[in-house]
Design a protein around this motif. Structure first.
Motif, mmCIF file in Angstrom:
data_model
loop_
_atom_site.group_PDB
_atom_site.id
_atom_site.type_symbol
_atom_site.label_atom_id
_atom_site.label_comp_id
_atom_site.label_asym_id
_atom_site.label_seq_id
_atom_site.Cartn_x
_atom_site.Cartn_y
_atom_site.Cartn_z
ATOM 1 N N LEU A 113 27.353 -20.482 53.798
ATOM 2 C CA LEU A 113 28.048 -20.602 52.675
ATOM 3 C C LEU A 113 27.044 -21.931 51.736
ATOM 4 O O LEU A 113 26.731 -21.471 50.644
ATOM 5 C CB LEU A 113 29.464 -21.142 52.512
ATOM 6 C CG LEU A 113 30.529 -20.096 53.209
ATOM 7 C CD1 LEU A 113 31.888 -20.864 53.314
ATOM 8 C CD2 LEU A 113 30.462 -18.806 52.363
ATOM 9 N N ALA A 114 26.427 -22.612 52.557
ATOM 10 C CA ALA A 114 25.485 -23.463 51.848
ATOM 11 C C ALA A 114 24.233 -22.600 51.193
ATOM 12 O O ALA A 114 23.332 -23.088 50.665
ATOM 13 C CB ALA A 114 25.065 -24.519 52.713
ATOM 14 N N ARG A 115 23.828 -21.387 52.072
ATOM 15 C CA ARG A 115 22.658 -20.750 51.583
ATOM 16 C C ARG A 115 21.518 -21.453 51.679
ATOM 17 O O ARG A 115 20.736 -21.498 50.583
ATOM 18 C CB ARG A 115 22.972 -20.059 50.305
ATOM 19 C CG ARG A 115 24.237 -19.125 50.235
ATOM 20 C CD ARG A 115 24.590 -18.329 49.077
ATOM 21 N NE ARG A 115 23.410 -17.216 48.950
ATOM 22 C CZ ARG A 115 23.443 -16.083 49.611
ATOM 23 N NH1 ARG A 115 24.268 -15.835 50.632
ATOM 24 N NH2 ARG A 115 22.727 -15.170 49.569
ATOM 25 N N PRO A 116 21.236 -22.036 52.737
ATOM 26 C CA PRO A 116 19.774 -22.814 52.742
ATOM 27 C C PRO A 116 18.633 -21.856 52.593
ATOM 28 O O PRO A 116 18.549 -20.762 52.982
ATOM 29 C CB PRO A 116 19.944 -23.166 54.282
ATOM 30 C CG PRO A 116 20.750 -22.420 55.014
ATOM 31 C CD PRO A 116 21.611 -21.868 54.109
ATOM 32 N N ALA A 117 17.648 -22.363 51.902
ATOM 33 C CA ALA A 117 16.397 -21.577 52.012
ATOM 34 C C ALA A 117 15.511 -21.637 53.230
ATOM 35 O O ALA A 117 14.854 -20.753 53.445
ATOM 36 C CB ALA A 117 15.566 -22.256 50.744
ATOM 37 N N GLN A 118 16.080 -22.520 54.194
ATOM 38 C CA GLN A 118 15.299 -22.839 55.329
ATOM 39 C C GLN A 118 15.945 -21.515 56.169
ATOM 40 O O GLN A 118 17.032 -21.295 56.248
ATOM 41 C CB GLN A 118 15.371 -24.235 55.857
ATOM 42 C CG GLN A 118 15.075 -25.348 55.104
ATOM 43 C CD GLN A 118 16.058 -25.598 53.982
ATOM 44 O OE1 GLN A 118 16.988 -25.164 53.769
ATOM 45 N NE2 GLN A 118 15.740 -26.687 53.378
#
Length: 166
Positions: A113-118
């Motif tokens: 849900l934080a949708r990291p780019a990593q």
């Protein structure tokens, strides 16, 4: 191999990346696993930040491995407060981070849900056994996490097969 934990703590020499290890509430195996990973990664030269409930730091002492600790309150069961956990993780991810490694479905969901780019790595530690509405919600969470993860690992082959099937 660590005789105490049974987990490999071999260092990866030369890799000095930045790793975020994320876990939800834990009183046993998941916390021990994260401690072992943090110890091995730090020994190999990586910079490690462990994120999880403050109680996990008190119990497992992640900072004793050389890792940093940032409290991200992820309870064992979903609550409306999960939004705060997602926001807290997003703040951590504004720093230089190369990979996010979530442990368990709850931490995996917060990370997704934080949708990291990593790249997101998720280790599946337990099967969903709930039935009824809770089971349906858990299976929905499994699909979200499995689709968002770049790499799925598992504590057993059946958990890896489950993640792959989703």
């Amino acid at each position: 191999m660590s005789a105490r934990s049974g987990h490999s703590e071999a260092a990866v020499p030369g890799w000095t990346g930045n790793v975020v290890l994320l876990l939800a509430s834990s009183t046993g195996g998941v916390g021990q696993h994260v401690t072992s990973l943090a110890r091995g990664l730090v020994a190999g030269g990586a910079s490690v930040t462990v994120c999880g409930p403050a109680a996990t730091q008190e119990q497992f002492e992640f900072t004793a491995t050389g890792a940093q600790f940032v409290p991200v309150q992820i309870p064992a069961n979903p609550t409306p407060a999960d939004g705060r956990a997602v926001s807290a993780l997003r703040r951590v991810l504004t720093e230089q981070v190369d990979v996010v490694h979530a442990h368990g479905l709850r931490a995996g969901l917060v990370a997704a849900l934080a949708r990291p780019a990593q790249p997101l790595v998720v280790t599946w530690h337990n099967a969903v056994l709930a039935t009824g509405l809770r089971g349906q919600m858990s299976r929905l969470a499994e699909r979200v996490v499995a689709r968002r993860a770049r790499v799925a690992l598992g504590a057993s082959a059946d958990l890896v097969e489950r993640a792959a099937s989703l």
